[in-house]
Design a protein around this motif. Structure first.
Motif: not given
Length: 113
Positions: A60-61, A64-65, A67-68
């Protein structure tokens, strides 16, 4: 029928008094049927679940990276395109191509992993 339920209750109380423990689930039925799980198995299951949870957190990290990064790239590209369109340096056709190309690049960045 009532005698069977009473026998099951006695059996369950006996198992509880002996310190028997069970994993999550239908605890009452496991007690009634006399199923118990050794502590070593419970420890193995807990370790396996903890390892699986840590893998999910890492995944998930990473997601998220990604996506950012994609969001930042998209906002910067669209910001530059809007500014160039406002000052007249970018025609309508090129503006449309930049927007669609940016979307394709974001999808391509998503596929890279």
């Amino acid at each position: 029928m009532d005698q069977a339920l009473a026998d099951d209750g006695v059996r369950m109380n006996t198992l509880k008094s002996q310190g028997s423990q069970v994993l999550a689930g239908n605890e009452e039925m496991m007690f009634i049927s006399g199923v118990t799980i050794p502590d070593t198995v419970k420890a193995s299951v807990d370790e396996y679940l903890a390892r699986g949870a840590s893998i999910l957190v890492a995944l998930s990290k990473k997601m998220m990276n990604t996506i950012k990064i994609n969001l930042t790239f998209s906002l910067l590209l669209n910001g530059v395109a809007i500014i160039l369109a406002m000052v007249g340096s970018l025609s309508t056709v090129w503006d449309a191509l930049v927007y669609n190309g940016g979307s394709l690049l974001v999808v391509a960045l998503l596929w890279r992993g």
